[in-house]
Write a protein that holds these residues in place. Sequence first.
Motif, PDB file in Angstrom:
ATOM      1  N   GLU A  51       0.821  -1.211   0.000  1.00 20.30           N
ATOM      2  CA  GLU A  51       0.000   0.000   0.000  1.00 20.30           C
ATOM      3  C   GLU A  51       0.857   1.263   0.000  1.00 20.30           C
ATOM      4  N   GLU A  52       1.926   1.256   0.773  1.00 18.63           N
ATOM      5  CA  GLU A  52       2.797   2.421   0.833  1.00 18.63           C
ATOM      6  C   GLU A  52       3.455   2.676  -0.521  1.00 18.63           C
ATOM      7  N   GLU A  53       3.922   1.602  -1.157  1.00 15.79           N
ATOM      8  CA  GLU A  53       4.550   1.732  -2.465  1.00 15.79           C
ATOM      9  C   GLU A  53       3.544   2.236  -3.490  1.00 15.79           C
ATOM     10  N   LYS A  54       2.336   1.735  -3.421  1.00 10.97           N
ATOM     11  CA  LYS A  54       1.279   2.147  -4.345  1.00 10.97           C
ATOM     12  C   LYS A  54       1.005   3.649  -4.210  1.00 10.97           C
ATOM     13  N   GLN A  55       0.926   4.147  -2.986  1.00  9.73           N
ATOM     14  CA  GLN A  55       0.663   5.567  -2.770  1.00  9.73           C
ATOM     15  C   GLN A  55       1.801   6.432  -3.303  1.00  9.73           C
ATOM     16  N   ILE A  56       3.021   5.993  -3.135  1.00  7.73           N
ATOM     17  CA  ILE A  56       4.176   6.737  -3.654  1.00  7.73           C
ATOM     18  C   ILE A  56       4.114   6.826  -5.176  1.00  7.73           C
ATOM     19  N   VAL A  57       3.802   5.703  -5.822  1.00 10.06           N
ATOM     20  CA  VAL A  57       3.703   5.681  -7.286  1.00 10.06           C
ATOM     21  C   VAL A  57       2.585   6.600  -7.759  1.00 10.06           C
ATOM     22  N   LEU A  58       1.433   6.556  -7.073  1.00  8.78           N
ATOM     23  CA  LEU A  58       0.316   7.419  -7.461  1.00  8.78           C
ATOM     24  C   LEU A  58       0.672   8.891  -7.321  1.00  8.78           C
ATOM     25  N   ASN A  66       0.776  16.543 -14.388  1.00 17.01           N
ATOM     26  CA  ASN A  66       0.598  17.994 -14.471  1.00 17.01           C
ATOM     27  C   ASN A  66       1.572  18.667 -15.431  1.00 17.01           C
ATOM     28  N   GLU A  67       2.624  17.969 -15.803  1.00 16.88           N
ATOM     29  CA  GLU A  67       3.641  18.552 -16.677  1.00 16.88           C
ATOM     30  C   GLU A  67       3.486  18.115 -18.134  1.00 16.88           C
ATOM     31  N   LEU A  68       2.440  17.350 -18.435  1.00 20.38           N
ATOM     32  CA  LEU A  68       2.282  16.777 -19.776  1.00 20.38           C
ATOM     33  C   LEU A  68       1.180  17.470 -20.568  1.00 20.38           C
ATOM     34  N   SER A  69       1.133  17.135 -21.865  1.00 20.93           N
ATOM     35  CA  SER A  69       0.062  17.643 -22.718  1.00 20.93           C
ATOM     36  C   SER A  69      -1.277  17.070 -22.276  1.00 20.93           C
ATOM     37  N   LYS A  70      -2.356  17.673 -22.747  1.00 18.55           N
ATOM     38  CA  LYS A  70      -3.710  17.240 -22.368  1.00 18.55           C
ATOM     39  C   LYS A  70      -3.934  15.766 -22.719  1.00 18.55           C
ATOM     40  N   GLU A  71      -3.504  15.346 -23.900  1.00 14.66           N
ATOM     41  CA  GLU A  71      -3.685  13.950 -24.336  1.00 14.66           C
ATOM     42  C   GLU A  71      -2.903  12.998 -23.433  1.00 14.66           C
ATOM     43  N   SER A  72      -1.679  13.358 -23.111  1.00 15.61           N
ATOM     44  CA  SER A  72      -0.858  12.525 -22.230  1.00 15.61           C
ATOM     45  C   SER A  72      -1.424  12.498 -20.816  1.00 15.61           C
ATOM     46  N   GLN A  73      -1.993  13.622 -20.362  1.00 21.65           N
ATOM     47  CA  GLN A  73      -2.617  13.669 -19.043  1.00 21.65           C
ATOM     48  C   GLN A  73      -3.779  12.679 -18.957  1.00 21.65           C
ATOM     49  N   GLU A  74      -4.558  12.585 -20.019  1.00 26.86           N
ATOM     50  CA  GLU A  74      -5.685  11.646 -20.041  1.00 26.86           C
ATOM     51  C   GLU A  74      -5.194  10.204 -19.965  1.00 26.86           C
ATOM     52  N   THR A  75      -4.109   9.919 -20.663  1.00 28.90           N
ATOM     53  CA  THR A  75      -3.537   8.566 -20.630  1.00 28.90           C
ATOM     54  C   THR A  75      -3.035   8.230 -19.230  1.00 28.90           C
ATOM     55  N   ILE A  76      -2.292   9.152 -18.619  1.00 22.76           N
ATOM     56  CA  ILE A  76      -1.775   8.943 -17.259  1.00 22.76           C
ATOM     57  C   ILE A  76      -2.934   8.791 -16.279  1.00 22.76           C
ATOM     58  N   GLN A  77      -4.015   9.555 -16.462  1.00 21.59           N
ATOM     59  CA  GLN A  77      -5.166   9.458 -15.559  1.00 21.59           C
ATOM     60  C   GLN A  77      -5.795   8.064 -15.637  1.00 21.59           C
ATOM     61  N   LYS A  78      -5.816   7.479 -16.824  1.00 26.82           N
ATOM     62  CA  LYS A  78      -6.345   6.109 -16.975  1.00 26.82           C
ATOM     63  C   LYS A  78      -5.492   5.126 -16.170  1.00 26.82           C
ATOM     64  N   VAL A  79      -4.179   5.310 -16.213  1.00 26.00           N
ATOM     65  CA  VAL A  79      -3.278   4.450 -15.437  1.00 26.00           C
ATOM     66  C   VAL A  79      -3.528   4.641 -13.941  1.00 26.00           C
ATOM     67  N   ILE A  80      -3.651   5.894 -13.521  1.00 26.59           N
ATOM     68  CA  ILE A  80      -3.904   6.198 -12.105  1.00 26.59           C
ATOM     69  C   ILE A  80      -5.215   5.555 -11.644  1.00 26.59           C
ATOM     70  N   ASP A  81      -6.265   5.699 -12.455  1.00 28.57           N
ATOM     71  CA  ASP A  81      -7.554   5.095 -12.111  1.00 28.57           C
ATOM     72  C   ASP A  81      -7.452   3.579 -11.970  1.00 28.57           C
ATOM     73  N   TYR A  82      -6.673   2.955 -12.867  1.00 27.91           N
ATOM     74  CA  TYR A  82      -6.504   1.499 -12.805  1.00 27.91           C
ATOM     75  C   TYR A  82      -5.754   1.081 -11.541  1.00 27.91           C
ATOM     76  N   VAL A  83      -4.690   1.777 -11.216  1.00 30.05           N
ATOM     77  CA  VAL A  83      -3.872   1.438 -10.047  1.00 30.05           C
ATOM     78  C   VAL A  83      -4.658   1.659  -8.753  1.00 30.05           C
ATOM     79  N   GLU A  84      -5.527   2.651  -8.715  1.00 25.20           N
ATOM     80  CA  GLU A  84      -6.296   2.955  -7.507  1.00 25.20           C
ATOM     81  C   GLU A  84      -7.371   1.922  -7.211  1.00 25.20           C
ATOM     82  N   LYS A  85      -7.706   1.075  -8.180  1.00 26.11           N
ATOM     83  CA  LYS A  85      -8.748   0.044  -7.946  1.00 26.11           C
ATOM     84  C   LYS A  85      -8.367  -0.901  -6.860  1.00 26.11           C
TER      85      LYS A  85
END
Length: 85
Positions: A51-58, A66-85
Amino acid sequence: MKALGIVRKLDELGRVVVPKEVRDSQGWRHGQPLEMFMNDDSLVIRPYGKEEEKQIVLEELNQIKNELSKESQETIQKVIDYVEK
């Protein structure tokens, strides 16, 4: 807590085998670090630091996002949503 209907005996060195079905369902592999907790008369085993490692990665993914283009932000958000499950 869910009863599994599985009984194992301690061997002479105090070891107990975690059944393959349990290891597989938890994603535990050979060499997996596990931590143990005592609660009254119960023993709880869980992956060490998962759990601690997961929170660090998130947190790191959110900073990068926050430093990426809008399209890349959407892709990263999909990864974040998957990891948070």
